[in-house]
Structures are given as C-alpha cells and as structure tokens.
Design a protein around this motif. Structure first.
Motif, PDB file in Angstrom:
ATOM      1  N   GLU A  68       0.836  -1.195   0.000  1.00 41.89           N
ATOM      2  CA  GLU A  68       0.000   0.000   0.000  1.00 41.89           C
ATOM      3  C   GLU A  68       0.869   1.242   0.000  1.00 41.89           C
ATOM      4  O   GLU A  68       2.048   1.188   0.372  1.00 41.89           O
ATOM      5  CB  GLU A  68      -0.922   0.001   1.219  1.00 41.89           C
ATOM      6  N   ASP A  69       0.287   2.367  -0.382  1.00 39.60           N
ATOM      7  CA  ASP A  69       1.007   3.636  -0.377  1.00 39.60           C
ATOM      8  C   ASP A  69       1.453   3.943   1.051  1.00 39.60           C
ATOM      9  O   ASP A  69       0.674   3.846   1.990  1.00 39.60           O
ATOM     10  CB  ASP A  69       0.099   4.751  -0.908  1.00 39.60           C
ATOM     11  N   GLY A  70       2.725   4.277   1.219  1.00 39.23           N
ATOM     12  CA  GLY A  70       3.262   4.616   2.523  1.00 39.23           C
ATOM     13  C   GLY A  70       3.754   3.432   3.334  1.00 39.23           C
ATOM     14  O   GLY A  70       4.246   3.611   4.453  1.00 39.23           O
ATOM     15  N   ASP A  71       3.633   2.208   2.808  1.00 43.84           N
ATOM     16  CA  ASP A  71       4.094   1.031   3.552  1.00 43.84           C
ATOM     17  C   ASP A  71       5.589   1.127   3.845  1.00 43.84           C
ATOM     18  O   ASP A  71       6.383   1.589   3.020  1.00 43.84           O
ATOM     19  CB  ASP A  71       3.835  -0.264   2.769  1.00 43.84           C
ATOM     20  N   GLU A  72       5.956   0.665   5.032  1.00 43.54           N
ATOM     21  CA  GLU A  72       7.353   0.564   5.418  1.00 43.54           C
ATOM     22  C   GLU A  72       7.738  -0.904   5.273  1.00 43.54           C
ATOM     23  O   GLU A  72       7.113  -1.779   5.877  1.00 43.54           O
ATOM     24  CB  GLU A  72       7.530   1.038   6.861  1.00 43.54           C
ATOM     25  N   LEU A  73       8.737  -1.173   4.432  1.00 41.04           N
ATOM     26  CA  LEU A  73       9.135  -2.543   4.129  1.00 41.04           C
ATOM     27  C   LEU A  73      10.475  -2.857   4.768  1.00 41.04           C
ATOM     28  O   LEU A  73      11.385  -2.025   4.789  1.00 41.04           O
ATOM     29  CB  LEU A  73       9.202  -2.746   2.615  1.00 41.04           C
ATOM     30  N   LEU A  74      10.592  -4.067   5.266  1.00 36.53           N
ATOM     31  CA  LEU A  74      11.768  -4.493   6.017  1.00 36.53           C
ATOM     32  C   LEU A  74      12.912  -4.861   5.088  1.00 36.53           C
ATOM     33  O   LEU A  74      12.766  -5.718   4.203  1.00 36.53           O
ATOM     34  CB  LEU A  74      11.411  -5.688   6.903  1.00 36.53           C
ATOM     35  N   ARG A 116       3.333   3.772  -6.028  1.00 38.95           N
ATOM     36  CA  ARG A 116       3.226   3.848  -4.582  1.00 38.95           C
ATOM     37  C   ARG A 116       4.522   4.415  -4.025  1.00 38.95           C
ATOM     38  O   ARG A 116       5.604   4.128  -4.534  1.00 38.95           O
ATOM     39  CB  ARG A 116       3.031   2.456  -3.951  1.00 38.95           C
ATOM     40  N   GLU A 117       4.400   5.199  -2.969  1.00 42.12           N
ATOM     41  CA  GLU A 117       5.570   5.633  -2.226  1.00 42.12           C
ATOM     42  C   GLU A 117       5.738   4.654  -1.080  1.00 42.12           C
ATOM     43  O   GLU A 117       4.789   4.386  -0.325  1.00 42.12           O
ATOM     44  CB  GLU A 117       5.391   7.055  -1.724  1.00 42.12           C
TER      45      GLU A 117
END
Length: 166
Positions: free
Chosen positions: A40-46, A141-142
């Motif tokens: 999703e937009d704004g997701d923080e991915l590991l 997406r960002e």
C-alpha cells in the motif's frame, strides 16, 4: 452508361469507407486496469525480507504483461560518506511478467526480496500493465525501506502463489 459507371465508382468508394470505419472500431484503445492491493502507499518494508505483492489486472480485450519497478526517491545526495554507509546501495528492482491469453488475472507472489545491503529511505514502487494492443497503465506507490519495519505476515487461502483466471 456513364450513370452506371459513376454509380459503380460511388458504391465501391462507400464500401471502402464503411469497411475502414469498421476496422477502426475494432482497434483496442482502452487501457488495462490495475488494482494494486499490496504494498500500500506509505508502507514501510523491512530490509532483508521479501515483499508481499498482490494485484488484480483486467482488460476489455486481452492482457499482455506487467512489470514491477522499484527505484529510490532520495531527495538529495551528499558527497560525504562514512564507513557504515559505504557498503549500502540504493535498492533497484525491475521484472516483467507475462499475462498473455488472459483478460483478468490475480497475481500474488513474493518475488521481490530486499537485500541486507539496501539503503534505507524513500522509494517508488511502480506497476506497469500493457495489454495485447500496446495500451499501458501504471500505478505508483511511495514506500519506505527500513531496518525497523515490521515483517509482514499474511495468511492466504490455499497455497497457490499465482491465481490466474480467464
């Protein structure tokens, strides 16, 4: 006799005109539709983990392919480097997938793996879809790559990684 010749020429001209219009009506000019569910937009991915990708594609005639691209969106750069940053590299991912023969497709996979040496920060994730006629759509997406992000755990019905349907 001349009247018959002129009528024949006009009839042939009209036939070509209407045939040409019919061919133009058959040309697919409608862009495919992309419904990106994950990330999703704004997701923080590991960093160091896989990315859950889930998306639906559809077209009025026939899909062709889709491509995922992830590139950095750093707001600036510095010419200073310290030893901990020297080993880090901006993450870049680009891969195409075939959808030939499908009008609708649900794609779910974990093909994207963010390497341990990826630079944390802001990135763009862009999904492009091209239909069989060459029409293209995109969704952007960002996202943020981080060492502190929570790892995503998803429960899915069934064990299939790709659920395609006509």
């Amino acid at each position: 006799m001349k009247k018959f010749g002129i009528l024949s020429i006009l009839s042939i001209a009209f036939a070509f005109t209407f045939t040409a219009c019919d061919k133009d009506d058959d040309v697919d000019t409608v862009n495919p539709v992309i419904e990106l569910d994950e990330p999703e937009d704004g997701d923080e991915l590991l960093i160091g983990a896989g990315v859950h990708f889930e998306c639906d594609f559809s077209d009025n005639v026939m899909l062709g392919s889709y491509m995922i691209e992830i590139h950095n969106n750093f707001d600036g750069h510095s010419h200073k480097a310290n030893k901990s940053e020297e080993a880090l590299e901006p993450f870049f991912f680009k891969k195409s997938y075939d959808l030939t023969g499908l009008r609708n497709a649900h794609e779910h996979h974990h093909d994207i793996v963010i390497p341990e040496n990826a630079t944390p920060g802001n990135y763009h994730l862009v999904v492009y879809c091209t239909d069989a006629a060459g029409n293209q759509s995109l969704v952007a997406r960002e996202i943020v790559l981080s060492h502190d992000a929570e790892e995503h755990h998803h429960h899915h019905d069934g064990d299939d990684d790709d659920d395609d349907e006509d």
